[in-house]
Scaffold this active site. Structure first.
Site, PDB file in Angstrom:
ATOM      1  N   ASP A 132       0.834  -1.205   0.000  1.00 46.20           N
ATOM      2  CA  ASP A 132       0.000   0.000   0.000  1.00 46.20           C
ATOM      3  C   ASP A 132       0.868   1.253   0.000  1.00 46.20           C
ATOM      4  O   ASP A 132       1.801   1.385   0.795  1.00 46.20           O
ATOM      5  CB  ASP A 132      -0.901   0.013   1.241  1.00 46.20           C
ATOM      6  CG  ASP A 132      -1.816   1.218   1.273  1.00 46.20           C
ATOM      7  OD1 ASP A 132      -2.937   1.125   0.740  1.00 46.20           O
ATOM      8  OD2 ASP A 132      -1.409   2.270   1.827  1.00 46.20           O
ATOM      9  N   TYR A 137       2.301  10.101  -0.173  1.00 50.66           N
ATOM     10  CA  TYR A 137       3.439   9.580   0.585  1.00 50.66           C
ATOM     11  C   TYR A 137       4.767   9.959  -0.060  1.00 50.66           C
ATOM     12  O   TYR A 137       5.801   9.995   0.620  1.00 50.66           O
ATOM     13  CB  TYR A 137       3.387   8.058   0.691  1.00 50.66           C
ATOM     14  CG  TYR A 137       2.183   7.495   1.419  1.00 50.66           C
ATOM     15  CD1 TYR A 137       1.270   8.313   2.071  1.00 50.66           C
ATOM     16  CD2 TYR A 137       1.960   6.120   1.437  1.00 50.66           C
ATOM     17  CE1 TYR A 137       0.169   7.780   2.717  1.00 50.66           C
ATOM     18  CE2 TYR A 137       0.874   5.580   2.092  1.00 50.66           C
ATOM     19  CZ  TYR A 137      -0.036   6.414   2.726  1.00 50.66           C
ATOM     20  OH  TYR A 137      -1.116   5.878   3.360  1.00 50.66           O
ATOM     21  N   HIS A 197      -8.038   9.431  -1.777  1.00 54.33           N
ATOM     22  CA  HIS A 197      -7.368   9.413  -0.474  1.00 54.33           C
ATOM     23  C   HIS A 197      -8.266   9.908   0.661  1.00 54.33           C
ATOM     24  O   HIS A 197      -8.247   9.365   1.770  1.00 54.33           O
ATOM     25  CB  HIS A 197      -6.091  10.245  -0.531  1.00 54.33           C
ATOM     26  CG  HIS A 197      -5.068   9.837   0.479  1.00 54.33           C
ATOM     27  ND1 HIS A 197      -3.716   9.896   0.246  1.00 54.33           N
ATOM     28  CD2 HIS A 197      -5.180   9.335   1.729  1.00 54.33           C
ATOM     29  CE1 HIS A 197      -3.057   9.466   1.301  1.00 54.33           C
ATOM     30  NE2 HIS A 197      -3.916   9.127   2.227  1.00 54.33           N
ATOM     31  N   PHE A 277      -2.662  -0.947  14.321  1.00 46.59           N
ATOM     32  CA  PHE A 277      -2.110  -0.875  15.673  1.00 46.59           C
ATOM     33  C   PHE A 277      -2.388   0.471  16.342  1.00 46.59           C
ATOM     34  O   PHE A 277      -1.822   0.775  17.387  1.00 46.59           O
ATOM     35  CB  PHE A 277      -0.590  -1.090  15.656  1.00 46.59           C
ATOM     36  CG  PHE A 277      -0.153  -2.401  15.059  1.00 46.59           C
ATOM     37  CD1 PHE A 277      -0.876  -3.565  15.272  1.00 46.59           C
ATOM     38  CD2 PHE A 277       1.000  -2.469  14.277  1.00 46.59           C
ATOM     39  CE1 PHE A 277      -0.462  -4.765  14.725  1.00 46.59           C
ATOM     40  CE2 PHE A 277       1.417  -3.662  13.735  1.00 46.59           C
ATOM     41  CZ  PHE A 277       0.683  -4.819  13.950  1.00 46.59           C
ATOM     42  N   SER A 322       5.935  -0.886   8.515  1.00 54.57           N
ATOM     43  CA  SER A 322       7.186  -1.129   9.219  1.00 54.57           C
ATOM     44  C   SER A 322       8.344  -1.030   8.231  1.00 54.57           C
ATOM     45  O   SER A 322       8.184  -1.317   7.043  1.00 54.57           O
ATOM     46  CB  SER A 322       7.198  -2.510   9.873  1.00 54.57           C
ATOM     47  OG  SER A 322       8.424  -2.739  10.544  1.00 54.57           O
ATOM     48  N   ASN A 324      11.253  -2.466   9.476  1.00 59.65           N
ATOM     49  CA  ASN A 324      12.079  -3.489  10.116  1.00 59.65           C
ATOM     50  C   ASN A 324      11.747  -4.858   9.514  1.00 59.65           C
ATOM     51  O   ASN A 324      10.628  -5.352   9.672  1.00 59.65           O
ATOM     52  CB  ASN A 324      11.805  -3.486  11.626  1.00 59.65           C
ATOM     53  CG  ASN A 324      12.684  -4.454  12.389  1.00 59.65           C
ATOM     54  OD1 ASN A 324      12.874  -5.588  11.975  1.00 59.65           O
ATOM     55  ND2 ASN A 324      13.205  -4.014  13.530  1.00 59.65           N
TER      56      ASN A 324
END
Length: 359
Positions: A132, A137, A197, A277, A322, A324
């Site tokens: 996504d 962005y 958006h 989250f 993320s 990571n």
């Protein structure tokens, strides 16, 4: 005598001719009636939203016909999954556009082009197939580089990966050019899903441009983002000729918005969570919730994995962000356990109907 016999013979022939003619007429009537009934059964049409549905399929609960303008040409195998129903074995959901969308993927908000490239590459390497991004962005170039890197290494093909992007504001005249810019930056010939958006000044014009891009093949599916009420969705439906396939909204344990999810099911629209989250700055509050921590211990999983599994079982597509690689792999490792009905209810009870964002 011979004259009497001839008269009798002619009488018999007359009767036989009348019987034969009557039989032929009866057969013709029955044949015409049968053809008419068959035609009505086979060719019944549901004209709502321009979708044709055979009467044999018209009343299947939870299923929608696929509009011909958006139906994948190469998908000829029989489908057993209803529109909007999550298939946990294949890890996809069938959209109302006829395309299959992965139910979990990578979000790239706040990532630079370099970070996006690495994150996309590691997401695809871990097994994720949904990426996504958005024009806003500023990292579509990086997303495209990460995709190409994975393709070059034989990890995926372009067809394996489902790319979502979003366009922000504008009008009909501008939107077509913005779509072409997104395609160029991503380095792809089509975008799997494009969303408005957030509500803007000319949603109808932008959406019309997106519909035209579906018809010419630049887009496969279209939808909206940050539309939180029935009224907001109804406004889009009032001018849409292609029903939105996805609504991407803020959704987390404290803001579940089940009412909207239930409302849009009738249109085959699936809800996607861009804050699974709670978003940056709020993950600790979500991860450290007592119920989530307890369920993580029960299932020998992390808090993140419990929340993501809840999202999917609740019918929300999830796109945790993320940079990571270990966290990306962890986020995808949620298909070897299942939350019980009691577990799901305990998380449902956490809903405070409160968003973190106010736009």
């Amino acid at each position: 005598d011979e004259g009497g016999w001839c008269q009798k013979q002619k009488g018999v022939e007359t009767v036989m001719k009348r019987i034969l003619a009557g039989t032929l007429c009866l057969c013709m009537v029955l044949a015409v009636a049968a053809c008419g009934n068959a035609g009505q059964t086979e060719n019944a049409v549901n004209t709502s939203n321009g979708i044709e549905v055979s009467s044999a399929e018209e009343n299947k609960p939870g299923e929608m016909a696929v509009p011909e303008t958006t139906k994948p040409e190469n998908n000829t195998e029989q489908r057993n999954t209803a529109v909007g129903e999550f298939d946990f074995e294949k890890r996809i959901v069938l959209l109302n556009s006829g395309y299959e969308m992965p139910i979990i993927g990578l979000g790239t908000w706040t990532l630079s082009n370099d970070e996006a490239e690495n994150s996309v590459y590691h997401a695809l390497k871990s097994g994720m197939r949904l990426i996504d991004t958005a024009r806003y962005y500023g990292n579509e170039v990086g997303v495209g580089r990460g995709l190409q890197r994975a393709i070059d290494e034989g990890i995926v093909t372009r067809e394996d990966v489902f790319i979502t992007s979003k366009i922000y504001g504008g009008n009909y005249e501008q939107a077509g050019g913005i779509i072409d810019e997104a395609l160029s930056d991503l380095g792809v010939e089509y975008i799997d899903l494009l969303l408005i958006h957030q509500p803007g000044a000319d949603d109808e014009g932008v959406y019309k441009a997106m519909e035209e891009a579906v018809k010419d093949g630049r887009l496969h599916s279209i939808g909206i983002s940050n539309y939180y009420t029935k009224a907001a969705v109804d406004e889009v439906l009032s001018f849409a000729t292609i029903t939105p396939a996805v609504i991407q909204n803020e959704n987390h344990i404290y803001y579940q918005n089940v009412e909207l999810q239930e409302y849009v099911k009738q249109y085959g629209i699936v809800v996607e969570s861009w804050y699974p989250f709670g978003g940056r700055g709020h993950t600790g509050e979500n991860f450290n919730n007592d119920v989530i921590v307890e369920l993580a211990e029960k299932h020998d999983k992390t808090s993140a994995q419990i929340i993501l599994r809840w999202q999917l079982q609740a019918g929300f597509i999830a796109i945790p962000g993320s940079s990571n690689p270990d966290h990306i792999a962890e986020n995808y490792d949620i298909f070897d356990f299942e939350l019980s009905d009691e577990d799901m209810q305990r998380i449902r009870d956490l809903d405070k109907h409160e968003r973190y964002e106010n736009w």
